[in-house]
Write a protein that holds these residues in place. Structure first.
Motif, mmCIF file in Angstrom:
data_model
loop_
_atom_site.group_PDB
_atom_site.id
_atom_site.type_symbol
_atom_site.label_atom_id
_atom_site.label_comp_id
_atom_site.label_asym_id
_atom_site.label_seq_id
_atom_site.Cartn_x
_atom_site.Cartn_y
_atom_site.Cartn_z
ATOM 1 N N LEU A 1 0.824 -1.213 0.000
ATOM 2 C CA LEU A 1 0.000 0.000 0.000
ATOM 3 C C LEU A 1 0.853 1.255 0.000
ATOM 4 C CD1 LEU A 1 -2.854 -1.080 2.449
ATOM 5 C CD2 LEU A 1 -2.961 -0.880 -0.041
ATOM 6 N N ALA A 2 2.009 1.203 0.643
ATOM 7 C CA ALA A 2 2.925 2.347 0.605
ATOM 8 C C ALA A 2 3.394 2.596 -0.820
ATOM 9 C CB ALA A 2 4.106 2.094 1.533
ATOM 10 N N MET A 3 3.778 1.531 -1.506
ATOM 11 C CA MET A 3 4.249 1.678 -2.882
ATOM 12 C C MET A 3 3.135 2.193 -3.791
ATOM 13 S SD MET A 3 5.878 -1.220 -5.460
ATOM 14 C CE MET A 3 4.292 -2.015 -5.769
ATOM 15 N N ASP A 4 1.947 1.602 -3.679
ATOM 16 C CA ASP A 4 0.854 1.950 -4.590
ATOM 17 C C ASP A 4 0.280 3.337 -4.336
ATOM 18 O OD1 ASP A 4 1.094 -0.488 -5.807
ATOM 19 O OD2 ASP A 4 -0.616 -1.408 -4.798
ATOM 20 N N ASN A 5 0.419 3.847 -3.104
ATOM 21 C CA ASN A 5 -0.188 5.133 -2.751
ATOM 22 C C ASN A 5 0.833 6.231 -2.489
ATOM 23 O OD1 ASN A 5 -3.311 4.646 -2.329
ATOM 24 N ND2 ASN A 5 -2.279 2.851 -1.470
ATOM 25 N N ASP A 6 2.086 5.969 -2.846
ATOM 26 C CA ASP A 6 3.155 6.957 -2.673
ATOM 27 C C ASP A 6 3.218 7.458 -1.228
ATOM 28 O OD1 ASP A 6 5.310 8.499 -3.465
ATOM 29 O OD2 ASP A 6 4.075 10.206 -4.074
ATOM 30 N N LEU A 7 3.236 6.497 -0.294
ATOM 31 C CA LEU A 7 3.293 6.803 1.131
ATOM 32 C C LEU A 7 4.588 6.295 1.728
ATOM 33 C CD1 LEU A 7 -0.340 5.697 2.056
ATOM 34 C CD2 LEU A 7 0.512 8.050 2.147
ATOM 35 N N GLU A 8 4.911 6.799 2.911
ATOM 36 C CA GLU A 8 6.061 6.278 3.641
ATOM 37 C C GLU A 8 5.753 4.861 4.133
ATOM 38 O OE1 GLU A 8 9.080 7.507 4.281
ATOM 39 O OE2 GLU A 8 8.727 9.366 3.163
ATOM 40 N N ALA A 9 6.696 3.954 3.940
ATOM 41 C CA ALA A 9 6.596 2.617 4.530
ATOM 42 C C ALA A 9 7.231 2.685 5.918
ATOM 43 C CB ALA A 9 7.324 1.596 3.663
ATOM 44 N N LEU A 10 6.459 2.322 6.947
ATOM 45 C CA LEU A 10 6.884 2.547 8.322
ATOM 46 C C LEU A 10 6.994 1.237 9.095
ATOM 47 C CD1 LEU A 10 4.557 5.575 9.124
ATOM 48 C CD2 LEU A 10 6.973 5.663 8.484
ATOM 49 N N GLY A 11 7.956 1.194 10.011
ATOM 50 C CA GLY A 11 8.126 0.033 10.880
ATOM 51 C C GLY A 11 9.589 -0.173 11.205
ATOM 52 N N THR A 12 9.845 -0.742 12.353
ATOM 53 C CA THR A 12 11.248 -0.969 12.717
ATOM 54 C C THR A 12 11.481 -2.428 13.075
ATOM 55 O OG1 THR A 12 10.762 -0.155 14.953
ATOM 56 C CG2 THR A 12 11.722 1.406 13.399
ATOM 57 N N ASN A 13 11.354 -2.800 14.351
ATOM 58 C CA ASN A 13 11.638 -4.175 14.749
ATOM 59 C C ASN A 13 10.537 -4.705 15.659
ATOM 60 O OD1 ASN A 13 12.534 -3.445 17.627
ATOM 61 N ND2 ASN A 13 13.930 -2.230 16.371
ATOM 62 N N ALA A 14 10.541 -6.008 15.890
ATOM 63 C CA ALA A 14 9.452 -6.646 16.631
ATOM 64 C C ALA A 14 9.998 -7.589 17.692
ATOM 65 C CB ALA A 14 8.537 -7.398 15.670
ATOM 66 N N HIS A 15 9.081 -8.193 18.444
ATOM 67 C CA HIS A 15 9.455 -9.017 19.591
ATOM 68 C C HIS A 15 10.264 -10.250 19.208
ATOM 69 C CE1 HIS A 15 5.695 -6.944 21.085
ATOM 70 N NE2 HIS A 15 6.534 -6.695 22.074
ATOM 71 N N GLU A 16 10.121 -10.718 17.978
ATOM 72 C CA GLU A 16 10.773 -11.979 17.655
ATOM 73 C C GLU A 16 12.296 -11.896 17.742
ATOM 74 O OE1 GLU A 16 11.113 -13.121 13.201
ATOM 75 O OE2 GLU A 16 9.303 -11.906 13.329
ATOM 76 N N LEU A 17 12.881 -10.716 17.554
ATOM 77 C CA LEU A 17 14.342 -10.611 17.648
ATOM 78 C C LEU A 17 14.847 -10.957 19.045
ATOM 79 C CD1 LEU A 17 15.150 -7.429 15.495
ATOM 80 C CD2 LEU A 17 15.257 -9.834 14.813
ATOM 81 N N PRO A 18 14.382 -10.268 20.113
ATOM 82 C CA PRO A 18 14.841 -10.673 21.449
ATOM 83 C C PRO A 18 14.332 -12.054 21.856
ATOM 84 C CG PRO A 18 13.203 -8.914 21.608
ATOM 85 C CD PRO A 18 13.593 -9.020 20.167
ATOM 86 N N MET A 19 13.178 -12.475 21.361
ATOM 87 C CA MET A 19 12.676 -13.804 21.693
ATOM 88 C C MET A 19 13.626 -14.891 21.204
ATOM 89 S SD MET A 19 8.578 -13.381 20.913
ATOM 90 C CE MET A 19 8.175 -15.107 21.239
ATOM 91 N N VAL A 20 14.082 -14.756 19.963
ATOM 92 C CA VAL A 20 15.008 -15.751 19.416
ATOM 93 C C VAL A 20 16.369 -15.641 20.098
ATOM 94 C CG1 VAL A 20 16.285 -16.454 17.354
ATOM 95 C CG2 VAL A 20 13.842 -15.952 17.204
ATOM 96 N N ALA A 21 16.855 -14.418 20.292
ATOM 97 C CA ALA A 21 18.152 -14.249 20.952
ATOM 98 C C ALA A 21 18.137 -14.854 22.347
ATOM 99 C CB ALA A 21 18.513 -12.766 21.018
#
Length: 434
Positions: A228-248
């Motif tokens: 939707l960001a690509m199709d609507n010329d919007l910023e794609a937003l997001g950084t990281n999630a719980h799975e990183l520390p969960m796996v670590a």
């Protein structure tokens, strides 16, 4: 761009397979960012993801046809990133950075396909298990959830006539627009769409995103949905999630490594991305434990995303910690994203206005709020709390605690071990509706 008549599209479903996932870009942006990190640093780690329906009263396997679910999952496995999508990922600017994805990673991504899945039924629920290399299974989380939620919506609307569907969507649009009008009263508010995983449907999420783009203008900062960001010329937003520390944490060999796990993944993230992507997600094993043991350099990051504590209480604890660490909260950013509705957004914004920068990631209550819209009550249109979480890493159990005990996931014995190790300070039990 001509708008899809959603009601007519739903009513006229006559083809055997109407794909829910049309593109591998129909996922959240943080998935691609994390995928590059996993590909670079953890290519040989195995990770199993498991579907968890926290709304036990809803018996999903009795609402959704198993063959339809398999057809949609199988279709998603046929998808590849298109040439147009790869060019956009390579050439677009994300968070002020050009070429955030390396050419080597993009070359690998161009050949990516979703791995196999295991599906069975038990006690009225689907058991969906995704086993394999972490770098492959992680990409199932968002499409799997989107498929199940949309199939549930479709099942609930089967048999509704064209006028009933027309009224349903007209009321939902009016309800959504009334929220837009409330948000307009606060032009400094920053709202983004975080509603992919538990959306009513792809078409409805697209309508909501386009409505926000027109309705609140510059206050709409973008969407987590990459397509939707690509199709609507919007910023794609997001950084990281719980799975990183969960796996670590699951991979930790001893207590020292377990204690260091939440901070090690941040160091790896900083090394790979840095800049505007330095947002801390502190609640994997409890925010109080995270802040109590956090190295001083964490205070220099751009901001925090309190995800499971009540927003005002959770935000206040982080503001107090910044002050304790000698940082000015006015220079920092809080991103609120847990089960937000318009009233919560406005109340939280007014509480912190002028004290800290804020952004609100609006999820299920943006893209799946049909309560009271149907001419007759249809339970299947009410959203449920469903997640797809990493449950094992290299055969070892993975755990998430959060600040709300009802959101804890993992083997019960292992959850108790983590609770004993990290503590339960400031945990607040709340009902989990979405």
């Amino acid at each position: 761009m001509p708008k899809t008549d959603i009601a007519r599209r739903v009513y006229n479903h006559t083809w055997k397979l109407d794909p829910i996932i049309r593109s591998l870009l129909d996922t959240d942006f943080y998935k691609l960012l994390m995928l590059q990190m996993i590909w670079q640093l953890y290519p040989d780690v195995d990770a199993t993801f498991s579907l968890i329906n926290r709304t036990k009263t809803v018996r999903l396997s009795e609402e959704i046809d198993e063959q339809e679910l398999r057809d949609q999952l199988d279709h998603a496995r046929t998808l590849r990133f298109s040439k147009k999508e790869m060019i956009w990922l390579a050439g677009n600017t994300f968070y002020g950075r050009k070429q955030i994805f390396s050419p080597e990673f993009l070359s690998w991504l161009a050949k990516f396909r979703l791995p196999e899945y295991e599906l069975s039924r038990r006690d009225g629920q689907f058991e969906l298990t995704l086993r394999g290399r972490w770098v492959e299974t992680t990409m199932w989380e968002i499409p799997a959830l989107a498929i199940i939620n949309e199939l549930r919506s479709r099942a609930a609307m089967k048999g509704l006539g064209p006028f009933t569907l027309d009224v349903l969507y007209a009321r939902a649009k009016a309800k959504m627009w009334s929220k837009v009008e409330q948000l307009r009263q606060y032009p400094s508010l920053r709202i983004s769409d975080f509603g992919t995983r538990r959306r009513h449907s792809f078409l409805w999420q697209r309508w909501c995103v386009e409505a926000l783009k027109e309705g609140i203008g510059a206050s709409f900062s973008g969407t987590s949905n990459v397509l939707l960001a690509m199709d609507n010329d919007l910023e794609a937003l997001g950084t990281n999630a719980h799975e990183l520390p969960m796996v670590a944490a699951a991979l930790a060999h001893d207590d020292r490594e377990l204690a260091a796990a939440p901070y090690k993944v941040l160091q790896d993230w900083n090394q790979l991305y840095g800049g505007n992507l330095l947002i801390v997600l502190p609640d994997s094993f409890g925010t109080a434990a995270f802040l109590r043991n956090a190295p001083a350099w964490v205070a220099d990051w751009t901001g925090f995303r309190p995800d499971s504590a009540p927003p005002i209480e959770g935000g206040e604890k982080i503001v107090a910690w910044w002050k304790k660490m000698g940082r000015d909260p006015q220079d920092k950013l809080l991103i609120f994203s847990d089960g937000l509705d318009v009233d919560t957004i406005i109340k939280t914004y007014r509480h912190f206005e002028g004290r800290v920068r804020m952004s609100f990631g609006w999820g299920t209550n943006l893209t799946n709020d049909f309560a009271g819209c149907a001419p007759t009550e249809i339970g299947g249109l009410n959203p449920i709390s469903i997640v797809c979480k990493v449950s094992e890493a290299n055969g070892r159990p993975a755990v998430k605690l959060s600040d709300n005990p009802r959101k804890a996931t993992g083997d019960p014995a292992e959850v108790q071990r983590y609770l004993k190790f990290f503590g339960t300070e400031d945990f607040v039990e709340q009902s989990v509706r979405v």
